[in-house]
Each structure stands twice: as C-alpha cells, then as structure tokens.
Write a protein that holds these residues in place. Structure first.
Motif, PDB file in Angstrom:
ATOM      1  N   GLU A   1       8.450  -1.031  14.405  1.00 32.06           N
ATOM      2  CA  GLU A   1       8.133   0.393  14.488  1.00 32.06           C
ATOM      3  C   GLU A   1       8.052   0.988  13.082  1.00 32.06           C
ATOM      4  OE1 GLU A   1      11.588   1.259  16.766  1.00 32.06           O
ATOM      5  OE2 GLU A   1      10.588   0.865  18.678  1.00 32.06           O
ATOM      6  N   TYR A   2       7.073   1.858  12.892  1.00 28.06           N
ATOM      7  CA  TYR A   2       6.843   2.502  11.601  1.00 28.06           C
ATOM      8  C   TYR A   2       7.034   4.001  11.787  1.00 28.06           C
ATOM      9  CZ  TYR A   2       4.525  -1.943  10.654  1.00 28.06           C
ATOM     10  OH  TYR A   2       4.246  -3.273  10.505  1.00 28.06           O
ATOM     11  N   ASP A   3       8.085   4.555  11.153  1.00 30.17           N
ATOM     12  CA  ASP A   3       8.212   6.010  11.216  1.00 30.17           C
ATOM     13  C   ASP A   3       7.204   6.612  10.238  1.00 30.17           C
ATOM     14  OD1 ASP A   3       9.361   5.864   8.640  1.00 30.17           O
ATOM     15  OD2 ASP A   3      11.383   6.348   9.330  1.00 30.17           O
ATOM     16  N   LYS A   4       7.231   7.924  10.082  1.00 30.97           N
ATOM     17  CA  LYS A   4       6.245   8.586   9.214  1.00 30.97           C
ATOM     18  C   LYS A   4       6.270   7.996   7.800  1.00 30.97           C
ATOM     19  CE  LYS A   4       4.779  13.133   7.612  1.00 30.97           C
ATOM     20  NZ  LYS A   4       3.468  13.375   8.154  1.00 30.97           N
ATOM     21  N   ALA A   5       7.462   7.782   7.251  1.00 32.67           N
ATOM     22  CA  ALA A   5       7.574   7.215   5.902  1.00 32.67           C
ATOM     23  C   ALA A   5       7.023   5.791   5.862  1.00 32.67           C
ATOM     24  CB  ALA A   5       9.032   7.235   5.436  1.00 32.67           C
ATOM     25  N   GLY A   6       7.279   5.023   6.917  1.00 29.93           N
ATOM     26  CA  GLY A   6       6.766   3.656   6.984  1.00 29.93           C
ATOM     27  C   GLY A   6       5.254   3.617   7.059  1.00 29.93           C
ATOM     28  N   GLN A   7       4.682   4.537   7.819  1.00 28.91           N
ATOM     29  CA  GLN A   7       3.226   4.627   7.915  1.00 28.91           C
ATOM     30  C   GLN A   7       2.624   5.009   6.569  1.00 28.91           C
ATOM     31  OE1 GLN A   7       2.098   7.169  11.225  1.00 28.91           O
ATOM     32  NE2 GLN A   7       3.796   6.351  12.429  1.00 28.91           N
ATOM     33  N   GLU A   8       3.250   5.960   5.895  1.00 31.00           N
ATOM     34  CA  GLU A   8       2.759   6.379   4.575  1.00 31.00           C
ATOM     35  C   GLU A   8       2.880   5.245   3.569  1.00 31.00           C
ATOM     36  OE1 GLU A   8       4.802  10.021   3.595  1.00 31.00           O
ATOM     37  OE2 GLU A   8       3.751  11.137   5.157  1.00 31.00           O
ATOM     38  N   PHE A   9       3.960   4.452   3.676  1.00 36.11           N
ATOM     39  CA  PHE A   9       4.140   3.309   2.788  1.00 36.11           C
ATOM     40  C   PHE A   9       2.979   2.324   2.944  1.00 36.11           C
ATOM     41  CE2 PHE A   9       5.591  -1.043   2.137  1.00 36.11           C
ATOM     42  CZ  PHE A   9       5.995  -0.976   0.813  1.00 36.11           C
ATOM     43  N   VAL A  10       2.622   2.014   4.186  1.00 33.92           N
ATOM     44  CA  VAL A  10       1.512   1.093   4.431  1.00 33.92           C
ATOM     45  C   VAL A  10       0.220   1.673   3.867  1.00 33.92           C
ATOM     46  CG1 VAL A  10       0.091   0.007   6.217  1.00 33.92           C
ATOM     47  CG2 VAL A  10       2.582  -0.037   6.414  1.00 33.92           C
ATOM     48  N   LEU A  11      -0.040   2.946   4.115  1.00 33.11           N
ATOM     49  CA  LEU A  11      -1.261   3.570   3.595  1.00 33.11           C
ATOM     50  C   LEU A  11      -1.301   3.561   2.073  1.00 33.11           C
ATOM     51  CD1 LEU A  11      -1.743   6.592   6.016  1.00 33.11           C
ATOM     52  CD2 LEU A  11      -3.135   4.526   5.847  1.00 33.11           C
ATOM     53  N   GLN A  12      -0.162   3.826   1.431  1.00 37.76           N
ATOM     54  CA  GLN A  12      -0.116   3.832  -0.033  1.00 37.76           C
ATOM     55  C   GLN A  12      -0.389   2.453  -0.622  1.00 37.76           C
ATOM     56  OE1 GLN A  12       3.770   5.431  -0.820  1.00 37.76           O
ATOM     57  NE2 GLN A  12       3.141   7.543  -0.437  1.00 37.76           N
ATOM     58  N   ASN A  13      -0.096   1.415   0.152  1.00 37.46           N
ATOM     59  CA  ASN A  13      -0.277   0.046  -0.332  1.00 37.46           C
ATOM     60  C   ASN A  13      -1.492  -0.644   0.268  1.00 37.46           C
ATOM     61  OD1 ASN A  13       2.205  -0.742  -2.073  1.00 37.46           O
ATOM     62  ND2 ASN A  13       3.012   0.465  -0.385  1.00 37.46           N
ATOM     63  N   LEU A  14      -2.319   0.103   0.984  1.00 36.33           N
ATOM     64  CA  LEU A  14      -3.445  -0.494   1.694  1.00 36.33           C
ATOM     65  C   LEU A  14      -4.417  -1.215   0.766  1.00 36.33           C
ATOM     66  CD1 LEU A  14      -4.380  -0.923   4.538  1.00 36.33           C
ATOM     67  CD2 LEU A  14      -5.663   1.196   4.409  1.00 36.33           C
ATOM     68  N   SER A  15      -4.711  -0.647  -0.385  1.00 31.11           N
ATOM     69  CA  SER A  15      -5.651  -1.320  -1.289  1.00 31.11           C
ATOM     70  C   SER A  15      -5.063  -2.639  -1.785  1.00 31.11           C
ATOM     71  CB  SER A  15      -6.028  -0.414  -2.463  1.00 31.11           C
ATOM     72  OG  SER A  15      -4.894  -0.103  -3.234  1.00 31.11           O
ATOM     73  N   GLU A  16      -3.781  -2.674  -2.063  1.00 29.52           N
ATOM     74  CA  GLU A  16      -3.130  -3.926  -2.492  1.00 29.52           C
ATOM     75  C   GLU A  16      -3.127  -4.953  -1.345  1.00 29.52           C
ATOM     76  OE1 GLU A  16       1.183  -5.474  -4.128  1.00 29.52           O
ATOM     77  OE2 GLU A  16       0.657  -3.370  -4.413  1.00 29.52           O
ATOM     78  N   ILE A  17      -2.901  -4.468  -0.120  1.00 30.06           N
ATOM     79  CA  ILE A  17      -2.917  -5.354   1.050  1.00 30.06           C
ATOM     80  C   ILE A  17      -4.308  -5.958   1.220  1.00 30.06           C
ATOM     81  CG2 ILE A  17      -2.731  -5.396   3.570  1.00 30.06           C
ATOM     82  CD1 ILE A  17      -0.561  -3.150   3.245  1.00 30.06           C
ATOM     83  N   LEU A  18      -5.338  -5.133   1.095  1.00 32.17           N
ATOM     84  CA  LEU A  18      -6.712  -5.622   1.229  1.00 32.17           C
ATOM     85  C   LEU A  18      -7.075  -6.592   0.118  1.00 32.17           C
ATOM     86  CD1 LEU A  18      -8.434  -2.311   2.329  1.00 32.17           C
ATOM     87  CD2 LEU A  18      -7.975  -4.323   3.746  1.00 32.17           C
ATOM     88  N   GLU A  19      -6.635  -6.306  -1.111  1.00 35.34           N
ATOM     89  CA  GLU A  19      -6.900  -7.207  -2.227  1.00 35.34           C
ATOM     90  C   GLU A  19      -6.236  -8.568  -2.001  1.00 35.34           C
ATOM     91  OE1 GLU A  19      -5.915  -5.547  -6.065  1.00 35.34           O
ATOM     92  OE2 GLU A  19      -6.968  -3.678  -5.569  1.00 35.34           O
ATOM     93  N   ALA A  20      -5.018  -8.549  -1.496  1.00 33.34           N
ATOM     94  CA  ALA A  20      -4.313  -9.800  -1.219  1.00 33.34           C
ATOM     95  C   ALA A  20      -5.042 -10.612  -0.169  1.00 33.34           C
ATOM     96  CB  ALA A  20      -2.874  -9.506  -0.766  1.00 33.34           C
ATOM     97  N   GLN A  21      -5.613  -9.946   0.812  1.00 33.57           N
ATOM     98  CA  GLN A  21      -6.358 -10.617   1.884  1.00 33.57           C
ATOM     99  C   GLN A  21      -7.599 -11.304   1.312  1.00 33.57           C
ATOM    100  OE1 GLN A  21      -5.601 -11.108   5.034  1.00 33.57           O
ATOM    101  NE2 GLN A  21      -7.512 -11.961   5.709  1.00 33.57           N
ATOM    102  N   HIS A  22      -8.297 -10.635   0.406  1.00 27.86           N
ATOM    103  CA  HIS A  22      -9.522 -11.189  -0.161  1.00 27.86           C
ATOM    104  C   HIS A  22      -9.271 -12.292  -1.172  1.00 27.86           C
ATOM    105  CE1 HIS A  22     -12.205  -8.522   1.902  1.00 27.86           C
ATOM    106  NE2 HIS A  22     -11.517  -7.467   1.510  1.00 27.86           N
ATOM    107  N   SER A  23      -8.068 -12.326  -1.759  1.00 24.87           N
ATOM    108  CA  SER A  23      -7.779 -13.340  -2.769  1.00 24.87           C
ATOM    109  C   SER A  23      -7.301 -14.642  -2.155  1.00 24.87           C
ATOM    110  CB  SER A  23      -6.737 -12.809  -3.757  1.00 24.87           C
ATOM    111  OG  SER A  23      -5.493 -12.619  -3.115  1.00 24.87           O
ATOM    112  N   GLU A  24      -7.093 -14.680  -0.845  1.00 27.83           N
ATOM    113  CA  GLU A  24      -6.625 -15.919  -0.202  1.00 27.83           C
ATOM    114  C   GLU A  24      -7.773 -16.862   0.089  1.00 27.83           C
ATOM    115  OE1 GLU A  24      -4.266 -14.890   3.190  1.00 27.83           O
ATOM    116  OE2 GLU A  24      -2.749 -13.957   1.949  1.00 27.83           O
TER     117      GLU A  24
END
Length: 76
Positions: free
Chosen positions: A53-76
């Motif tokens: 479960e992601y509370d509001k802060a958890g959701q914002e954390f994922v959004l703030q790191n979304l570009s890094e998450i996407l970059e990690a996906q493309h580098s694999e």
C-alpha cells in the motif's frame, strides 16, 4: 517495473513466507519511512496474500523517482 526498482533500492524485499508457502514481497523500514506499507489480506476465495500500500507520501515518492525508475528499466 516500479516494484523491481523498489526492491533493488531497498524499499521492498522478497522473502519466503513459510506460513503461506510462497515468496512474498514486503516493505522494509526504508520503504515504510517513505510511506509504503504492507498488510496481510484474504481474497474472496480465502487465499491469504500481502498487499503493498502506498499512502500519499509513498505515491509522491514513486512519482518523484519515476524518471530514474524508467531509466533503470531501459538500461537493463
């Protein structure tokens, strides 16, 4: 992809649950600190499982790191 990134960065952990007889994904203290938690649920068919479960802060954390998450996906 998000779950994989959270595992690689120590916010979630995958471990064997002897009571459920399968691997489960749970939050770590690091994950809980940013608003990501887990709870044991029971499906309508009676199967137990852990829900992340992601509370509001958890959701914002994922959004703030979304570009890094996407970059990690493309580098694999």
């Amino acid at each position: 992809m998000i779950t994989d990134w959270l595992k690689k960065n120590g916010y979630l952990i995958e471990k064997e649950d002897n009571q459920l007889g399968k691997k489960v994904t749970l939050t770590t203290e690091k994950g809980q600190a940013v608003g990501i938690t887990h709870s044991l649920q029971t499906s309508m068919s009676g199967t137990a499982y852990y829900r992340i479960e992601y509370d509001k802060a958890g959701q914002e954390f994922v959004l703030q790191n979304l570009s890094e998450i996407l970059e990690a996906q493309h580098s694999e």
